[in-house]
Design a protein around this motif. Sequence first.
Motif, mmCIF file in Angstrom:
data_model
loop_
_atom_site.group_PDB
_atom_site.id
_atom_site.type_symbol
_atom_site.label_atom_id
_atom_site.label_comp_id
_atom_site.label_asym_id
_atom_site.label_seq_id
_atom_site.Cartn_x
_atom_site.Cartn_y
_atom_site.Cartn_z
ATOM 1 N N UNK A 85 0.600 -1.170 -0.071
ATOM 2 C CA UNK A 85 -0.093 0.024 0.065
ATOM 3 C C UNK A 85 0.845 1.203 -0.081
ATOM 4 N N UNK A 86 0.061 2.437 -0.063
ATOM 5 C CA UNK A 86 0.830 3.682 0.130
ATOM 6 C C UNK A 86 1.435 4.001 1.224
ATOM 7 N N UNK A 87 2.098 5.215 1.373
ATOM 8 C CA UNK A 87 2.741 5.698 2.471
ATOM 9 C C UNK A 87 1.751 6.704 3.174
ATOM 10 N N UNK A 88 1.664 6.496 4.462
ATOM 11 C CA UNK A 88 0.600 7.469 5.155
ATOM 12 C C UNK A 88 0.951 8.854 5.049
ATOM 13 N N UNK A 89 2.047 9.455 5.650
ATOM 14 C CA UNK A 89 2.756 10.858 5.261
ATOM 15 C C UNK A 89 3.630 10.953 4.272
ATOM 16 N N UNK A 90 3.277 10.765 2.921
ATOM 17 C CA UNK A 90 4.386 10.515 1.960
ATOM 18 C C UNK A 90 5.308 11.733 1.869
ATOM 19 N N UNK A 91 6.556 11.710 1.650
ATOM 20 C CA UNK A 91 7.494 12.786 1.399
ATOM 21 C C UNK A 91 7.142 13.133 0.004
ATOM 22 N N UNK A 92 7.420 14.521 -0.155
ATOM 23 C CA UNK A 92 6.969 15.010 -1.453
ATOM 24 C C UNK A 92 8.485 15.872 -1.942
ATOM 25 N N UNK A 93 8.767 16.034 -2.951
ATOM 26 C CA UNK A 93 9.878 17.045 -3.467
ATOM 27 C C UNK A 93 9.706 18.215 -3.077
#
Length: 205
Positions: A85-93
């Motif tokens: 699954x996805x990441x809860x608090x995904x890092x963004x550029x």
Amino acid sequence: MQLAVRGDAGTEAGQVEVADAVFEAPFNEALVHQVITAYLAGARAGTKAQKTRSDVRGGGAKPWRQKGTGRARAGSIRSPLWRGGGTTFAARPRDYSQKVNRKMYRAAMRSLLAELARSERLVVVESLAATSPRTKPMVEHLGRLGLDDVLIVTDQIDEALWLSVRNLHWAAVVEARDVNPVSLLAFDKVLVTVNALRQLEERVQ
């Protein structure tokens, strides 16, 4: 204000006149800290990226009906609770750079140069050139000056000098136009030629 110029033997061989506005500037710790923090922040890549549950491929259909199965309710197989699954608090550029006014940067550089001179960590020589690209003669020359953790600042780097210092983990060579606050604090002493000193004065005034 005058600074002592060292000779090849490490003894005083003269003096050089420098601007009081640069080398007698008060030390502004808060400003220096802000400028160095901004400089280091600007060096961060900021390219880290992860996927949220909406970015991960799949998961369009509800895995099973809401009630009656005896299992916990689930709306997508790409939930952060699920494997794959996805990441809860995904890092963004993101851009980490901080704005520093030109006057602030120059004032911080003046503050650092003045503090180096006051603490006798700034060593001035008339010139510094390597006759051959060999490390041993350079180590001996720096030893006569009493330098074992030093940033060498010149007006122009020649290949022989760069090759002579390249293998020394406790020394680095840089041109005056490339000197920054972090490099000035990275070493115990700063060895600067007279011509490079003039360039530094012109940069920070």
